[in-house]
Scaffold this active site. Sequence first.
Site, mmCIF file in Angstrom:
data_model
loop_
_atom_site.group_PDB
_atom_site.id
_atom_site.type_symbol
_atom_site.label_atom_id
_atom_site.label_comp_id
_atom_site.label_asym_id
_atom_site.label_seq_id
_atom_site.Cartn_x
_atom_site.Cartn_y
_atom_site.Cartn_z
ATOM 1 N N ASP A 106 38.580 39.835 40.062
ATOM 2 C CA ASP A 106 37.430 40.578 40.281
ATOM 3 C C ASP A 106 37.308 41.530 39.438
ATOM 4 O OD1 ASP A 106 34.938 40.561 42.353
ATOM 5 O OD2 ASP A 106 35.865 42.706 42.321
ATOM 6 N N HIS A 305 35.818 33.066 45.946
ATOM 7 C CA HIS A 305 36.068 34.252 45.086
ATOM 8 C C HIS A 305 37.685 34.831 45.235
ATOM 9 C CE1 HIS A 305 34.982 37.846 43.031
ATOM 10 N NE2 HIS A 305 35.438 38.645 43.995
#
Length: 332
Positions: A106, A305
Amino acid sequence: MVSTLIRMVEHRLVDVNGVRLHIAEQGDGPLVVLLHGFPESWHSWHHQFGPLADAGFRVVAPDQRGYGRSDHPDSVDAYTILHLVGDVVGLIQALGEEKAYVVGHDWGAPVAWHTALLRPDMVLGVAGLSVPPPFRGTEPPLAAMEERFGGRFYWNYFNRPGVADAEFAKDTRTTLRKFFYAASGDAPDAEHGKQPLVDPERGWLADMADPEVLPAWFTEDDLDTLTESFSQGFTGALNWYRNLDRNWELTAPWHGAVVTPPALYVYGDRDLVPAFPGTPELIERLPDLMPNLWRKPVKLAGCGHWTQQERPDDVNRALVEFLTAIRSRHAS
């Protein structure tokens, strides 16, 4: 097994570039720095410590500035990409090393990629999870998303001073529970191609599902640890987003430059980030754009994610193969 590995991880504070960073570390050997994303902490790598240490690496995961037990500078200007890369460079040096492998997920991925871009002399190899390597666009990202989505893209919502900060801090545990479920591959509405848009008047959490039962890979203990790490609120973490346009200005000297150290990119096919505007096309072109991409991008089926937490075995396998291959290359 996980709790045993966590007990083997040691914690301490390290002074770097005028801030104090909390780090977790385990193992001996070449240094591997693991950089977390938003809204996370060093703990997001807890599945990686044991396997990487067992493979002969010294594993260090900091709470990055603005997170957890590390310092939270007050000024928004203290969170530019140059500060974040500077923390990695300073951390490597403070740990007594000249070079390291750098891995990020991320927001940690852009920090890892930019460390390799700006200081290739210090990066033995770089891996990014979820967020692909940086190729600087022709216009500031916040301005571009403002125009494309009428101010509803989540970056623009985060850029409003104090707004997301207050929304997320009302009930930190619920905020994090919703975030982790909504962006995971387990969420029923996790659709590749969906854009994270926010009604600025209602906030981002209003339409997020609140799961009655957490996914198997994200336990109540994980949530407890993460909630505690945000006891100082979300402002430091959100300040990273408030520098997106500033970062675009600061990285102008590297426009058109590419990451040259050996590189690995891993992402989930149900992750929203690789579906951001222009990103699918970038991922397709990475083998041509990256001179030392170790292998084609690794796409994990059914993964959302939270790559290294949702698919720890797949990620650990990819990282160990990559790191040991590069280590062998340097040793020969």
